[in-house]
Design an enzyme around this catalytic site. Structure first.
Site, mmCIF file in Angstrom:
data_model
loop_
_atom_site.group_PDB
_atom_site.id
_atom_site.type_symbol
_atom_site.label_atom_id
_atom_site.label_comp_id
_atom_site.label_asym_id
_atom_site.label_seq_id
_atom_site.Cartn_x
_atom_site.Cartn_y
_atom_site.Cartn_z
ATOM 1 N N LYS A 105 84.484 -18.463 30.584
ATOM 2 C CA LYS A 105 84.536 -19.810 29.993
ATOM 3 C C LYS A 105 84.426 -19.788 28.456
ATOM 4 C CE LYS A 105 83.191 -22.444 34.092
ATOM 5 N NZ LYS A 105 84.289 -23.233 34.557
ATOM 6 N N ASP B 15 74.458 -15.028 36.503
ATOM 7 C CA ASP B 15 75.800 -15.554 36.303
ATOM 8 C C ASP B 15 75.726 -16.581 35.175
ATOM 9 O OD1 ASP B 15 78.249 -16.701 36.269
ATOM 10 O OD2 ASP B 15 78.327 -17.214 38.409
ATOM 11 N N TYR C 46 77.980 -21.956 42.907
ATOM 12 C CA TYR C 46 79.365 -21.487 42.887
ATOM 13 C C TYR C 46 79.463 -20.350 41.868
ATOM 14 C CZ TYR C 46 84.411 -21.345 42.137
ATOM 15 O OH TYR C 46 85.721 -20.920 42.033
HETATM 16 C C1 LIG Z 1 78.709 -20.304 37.436
HETATM 17 C C2 LIG Z 1 80.148 -19.942 37.617
HETATM 18 N N1 LIG Z 1 80.483 -18.676 37.918
HETATM 19 C C3 LIG Z 1 81.766 -18.303 38.079
HETATM 20 C C4 LIG Z 1 82.790 -19.213 37.945
HETATM 21 C C5 LIG Z 1 84.206 -18.788 38.130
HETATM 22 O O1 LIG Z 1 84.854 -18.745 36.906
HETATM 23 P P1 LIG Z 1 86.450 -18.822 36.845
HETATM 24 O O2 LIG Z 1 86.847 -20.196 37.191
HETATM 25 O O3 LIG Z 1 86.753 -18.446 35.407
HETATM 26 O O4 LIG Z 1 86.958 -17.799 37.798
HETATM 27 C C6 LIG Z 1 82.496 -20.547 37.645
HETATM 28 C C7 LIG Z 1 83.572 -21.546 37.498
HETATM 29 O O5 LIG Z 1 83.363 -22.727 37.366
HETATM 30 C C8 LIG Z 1 81.141 -20.923 37.478
HETATM 31 O O6 LIG Z 1 80.802 -22.193 37.201
#
Ligand SMILES: Cc1ncc(COP(=O)(O)O)c(C=O)c1O
Length: 462
Positions: free
Chosen positions: A300, A272, A170
């Site tokens: 985060k 990511d 994700y």
């Molecule tokens: C690995 C990863 N990338 C991107 C995101 C998306 O982040 P946001 O919820 O701040 O849009 C998340 C959210 O859990 C994530 O776990």
């Protein structure tokens, strides 16, 4: 009786017992959370599922939180919990951190938004450069925006459209990455030729088809795909350690080989690090595993509980942002309040010493859980890196998403969550999640977790 033996010689799991324990724990959960139930009824009249984001929805209703302090949170029924959820892994600094609070309060009195740069954004970009090693940075407001911009940059730099991602990962909820996130087994297709499965409705088929997935931890599969379509691929976006299907670390040598292969084919490598970024070392997975990508996405924990994100990039990619080839925009990017929180978080709170302490506390918790697993013969194992860890309810180690789908025992994981919640441990809902420790967690907090887990293990195997 429906008894199923675990494959590793651990305790037999009695399914009827699990069902009856789940029913009992669910009843006490309902009983304890009456005020949350009331808020849920009120909230459902104005928000779908009664929550601001679907990830906050939960069965039978979400636990509505009133306040937090250090390692603790209190719900609207007045129950106190030790927080291992930590806002989906954001609050490594602990709740109501005084240092971050002071920095934000100071900024509030000086004005909170100008949409013109302030010195705070320079200080944060300098710190991110120091930590992660990539030379240039821009800011966003969330992880979704960070990965969206990273994909634009990869496409803009290469003039190619196809994006590769890891099956079962994700990366936020924009079109290019809402593909093969949690596809069901029957929709997956062949492992060496997976189907691109949209994650829900609302994404044009044509866009979904531009994203292809490959299995994690398999450099040969990546080599084969790149051999076939490498000259069409703009970028590979991946979590260097998967953290949305519990935790799956990279195999020895895997990330190095991914780096070589992507470089060979002119494919931009995007790490990511929204989850790993500020939680598993100062320089995240990039520093920890010693492999440098072309782009890093953060959010985060980076901004200490404020809604911000960042993208790190090579000089080559920075040049196409600077000359306007790729548009990287946002009214709130680098917002002074968020930058004040990020600067205090990164330079004052999450110091090298804090990372050492987080690592040591996590080791104690992981070892404690592993001891309980062995004592009771649970079909499970522990996994953890930096401030993050989990018990994985699978008798065998997982290496990729197909393992997660076929090996994890959802019923046990759901029951463990209920036990934790009913024993004062605030845990991330969902079978796929993990705990995140904060610098405020004490040995007593860890002990409380272990006691809840031991009660679960004892009852499940009684
Ligand atoms: C690995 C990863 N990338 C991107 C995101 C998306 O982040 P946001 O919820 O701040 O849009 C998340 C959210 O859990 C994530 O776990």
């Amino acid at each position: 009786m429906s008894v199923e033996a675990s494959t590793d010689g651990g305790s037999a799991i009695d399914r009827k017992r699990i069902a009856s324990l789940t029913e009992g724990q669910m009843a006490s959960f309902r009983e304890r959370t009456g005020c949350s139930a009331e808020l849920f009824r009120r909230a459902s009249k104005v928000m779908p599922n009664g929550v601001p984001s679907s990830f906050q929805a939960n069965d039978p209703w979400p636990v509505y939180i009133e306040r937090g302090d250090g390692s603790r949170v209190w719900d609207v029924d007045g129950s106190e919990y030790t927080d291992f959820h930590n806002g989906f892994g954001v609050m490594c600094i602990g709740h109501a951190n005084p240092e971050v609070g002071a920095a934000v309060k100071d900024r509030v009195d000086q004005g909170t938004h100008f949409a013109a740069p302030t010195e705070g954004s320079i200080a944060v970009a300098e710190e991110l450069q120091r930590r992660f090693g990539l030379p240039q940075w821009r800011f966003t407001n969330s992880g979704t925006e960070s990965t969206m911009d990273a994909v634009h940059l990869a496409r803009g730099a290469t003039g190619r459209d196809t994006v590769l991602k890891i099956e079962g990962s994700y990366h936020g909820h924009h079109d290019a990455v809402m593909v093969s996130v949690y596809p069901p087994l029957e929709a997956l297709g062949e492992r060496d030729d997976p189907i691109s499965v949209p994650y829900g409705a609302g994404y044009p088929r044509a866009i979904t088809e531009l994203t292809r997935s490959v299995p994690f931890n398999d450099a040969e599969a990546l080599e084969s795909v790149l051999g076939e379509i490498g000259d069409e691929v703009a970028g590979l976006i991946m979590e260097p350690a998967m953290m949305n299907i519990n935790i799956i670390p990279p195999r020895e040598g895997y990330l190095e080989r991914v780096r070589e292969l992507t470089a060979e084919h002119g494919v931009k490598l995007i790490f990511d690090e929204v989850k790993t970024g500020a939680t598993i070392s100062a320089g995240g997975a990039t520093q920890r595993f010693g492999v440098t990508p072309d782009l890093i996405t953060l959010a985060k924990a980076t901004c200490g509980g404020y809604p911000g994100g960042a993208i790190g990039m090579s000089e080559e990619l920075a040049a196409i942002v600077a000359d306007g080839t790729v548009h990287q925009y946002g009214t709130f990017n680098g917002n002074p309040l968020v930058m004040a929180a990020a600067e205090a978080t990164l330079t004052k709170v999450l110091t090298e010493d804090a990372y050492r302490r987080l690592e040591a506390a996590n080791r104690r918790l992981l070892d404690g859980c592993q001891g309980i697993i062995e004592e009771y013969g649970l079909p499970a194992y522990t996994e953890g890196i930096g401030a993050k860890g989990c018990v994985i309810f699978s008798p065998q180690r997982m290496y990729e998403y197909r393992d997660y789908l076929t090996k994890v025992d959802d019923e046990l994981a759901t029951l463990a969550w209920l036990y934790h919640m009913n024993h004062g441990i605030f845990m991330t809902p969902g079978v796929e999640e993990e705990w995140t420790l904060s610098i405020a967690h004490s040995d007593d907090d860890l002990q409380r977790y272990l006691e809840a887990f031991a009660a679960f293990a004892r009852d499940v195997t009684a």
